[in-house]
Design an enzyme around this catalytic site. Structure first.
Site, short mmCIF file in Angstrom:
data_model
loop_
_atom_site.label_atom_id
_atom_site.label_comp_id
_atom_site.label_asym_id
_atom_site.label_seq_id
_atom_site.Cartn_x
_atom_site.Cartn_y
_atom_site.Cartn_z
N LYS A 191 -14.21 -4.86 6.84
CA LYS A 191 -15.49 -5.63 6.92
C LYS A 191 -15.37 -6.42 5.85
CE LYS A 191 -17.05 -0.81 5.89
NZ LYS A 191 -17.40 0.71 4.84
N GLN B 97 -15.94 2.98 -1.24
CA GLN B 97 -15.48 3.88 0.34
C GLN B 97 -15.44 5.02 0.24
OE1 GLN B 97 -15.76 1.42 2.79
NE2 GLN B 97 -14.91 3.46 4.83
N ASP C 158 -25.74 0.73 2.04
CA ASP C 158 -25.40 1.47 2.90
C ASP C 158 -25.94 2.79 3.36
OD1 ASP C 158 -21.98 1.73 3.71
OD2 ASP C 158 -21.51 1.91 2.00
N1 GUN Z 1 -16.56 6.14 5.25
C1 GUN Z 1 -17.00 6.48 6.46
N2 GUN Z 1 -17.75 5.72 6.67
C2 GUN Z 1 -18.46 4.76 5.86
C3 GUN Z 1 -19.38 4.16 5.65
O1 GUN Z 1 -20.36 3.44 6.74
N3 GUN Z 1 -19.57 3.66 4.42
C4 GUN Z 1 -18.65 4.00 3.06
N4 GUN Z 1 -18.98 3.21 1.66
N5 GUN Z 1 -17.47 4.56 3.62
C5 GUN Z 1 -17.57 4.91 5.18
#
Ligand code: GUN
Length: 281
Positions: free
Chosen positions: A49, A93, A116
């Site tokens: 990311k 995350q 998100d």
């Molecule tokens: N863990 C797995 N997928 C995601 C996501 O799209 N965002 C976040 N913050 N954590 C995750």
């Protein structure tokens, strides 16, 4: 042979668009990436990311807390980020280590910075169809379908998996596109009975070879959201790709399918959060 849905290529196009818009507007988006503990998969996702941010001209700031830091420290970190005008998006995350109340943590993020789309306010907006932010993975799947001219309207879409991150919002977005949607999950009896009816099958469970060739209707569109590691340490999804690929019409590879799309939508959401913040100044 199925056509591969090339998420890596489309994600590259979306990121290039985001980068061009940021440059043209002369804005300086900032994304805070919060990671707690030492989950190796989370570390890889977070690093990807941050790399995407760099490609798009988005400032990323990482906040790494030890698993022992505790929920209060995490909530204080989020509160500080909510107050910062130069941070437009916040992502924590998932999964969080044991002992953290995920719901409480997600509710602490300002809905305006919730790129998100996990905050209950944004979840509610997804259900009502009045989106602020689109949830990254489900929106990435729809963008992929759109790009290849696959219209879910009136089709039977079967979503396997009912997570808050993928299964539930994916079903909602498909419903808003006039699909007929079935959600299956770990307690579904005779999973194949449902998956065989799917015109569009979305697998989002996290179990290698869950979807075998006999569970797929010939000509179906198969979307594999999962990211598992097999016994040989190789990345794989939920779908038995070598067996299913010859009978599907379209199929996503793992890796290089949905994963890069999720991150591309995150970049777009961060741009949107920045534009929204500028419009209320
Ligand atoms: N863990 C797995 N997928 C995601 C996501 O799209 N965002 C976040 N913050 N954590 C995750």
């Amino acid at each position: 042979m199925a056509t591969l849905l090339d998420g890596a290529a489309l994600a590259g196009e979306i990121k290039a668009q985001v980068a061009a818009e940021i440059k043209k507007a002369g804005i300086n988006p900032g994304l805070a990436v919060v990671i707690v503990g030492e989950n190796p998969a989370s570390r890889i996702y977070v690093d990807y990311k941050k790399k995407d941010c760099a490609e798009c001209g988005i400032r990323s700031e990482e906040f790494a807390l030890s698993a022992e830091a505790g929920e209060d420290a995490l909530l204080a970190c989020i509160a500080a980020l909510n107050r910062r005008a130069d941070i437009h998006g916040i992502l924590v995350q998932q999964p969080l280590p044991a002992g953290y109340d995920e719901r409480k943590v997600l509710q602490a993020i300002s809905p305006d910075k919730d790129v998100d789309a996990f905050h209950p306010v944004n979840v509610g907006r997804i259900v009502s169809g009045d989106y602020a932010f689109l949830p990254c993975t489900p929106a990435g799947v729809l963008a992929l379908l759109d790009h290849y001219g696959i219209n879910p309207k009136g089709r039977h879409c079967v979503v396997v998996g009912r997570s808050d991150i993928v299964g539930k919002p994916q079903a909602m977005l498909l419903l808003h596109r006039d699909a007929t949607v079935t959600i299956c999950h770990s307690k579904t009896l005779d999973l194949g009975h449902f998956t065989r009816q799917a015109d569009i099958l979305v697998a989002a469970v996290g179990k290698e070879n869950l979807i075998t060739a006999d569970m797929v209707k010939p000509g179906a569109v198969v979307i594999d959201v999962a990211m598992n590691k097999n016994a040989a340490g190789k990345l794989c999804g939920d779908v038995d790709f070598p067996a299913v690929e010859p009978i599907a019409s379209y199929i996503t590879p793992v890796p290089g399918g949905v994963g890069p799309m999720t991150r591309a939508i995150l970049m777009r959401n961060t741009l949107e959060a920045t534009q929204n913040a500028a419009s209320v100044l």
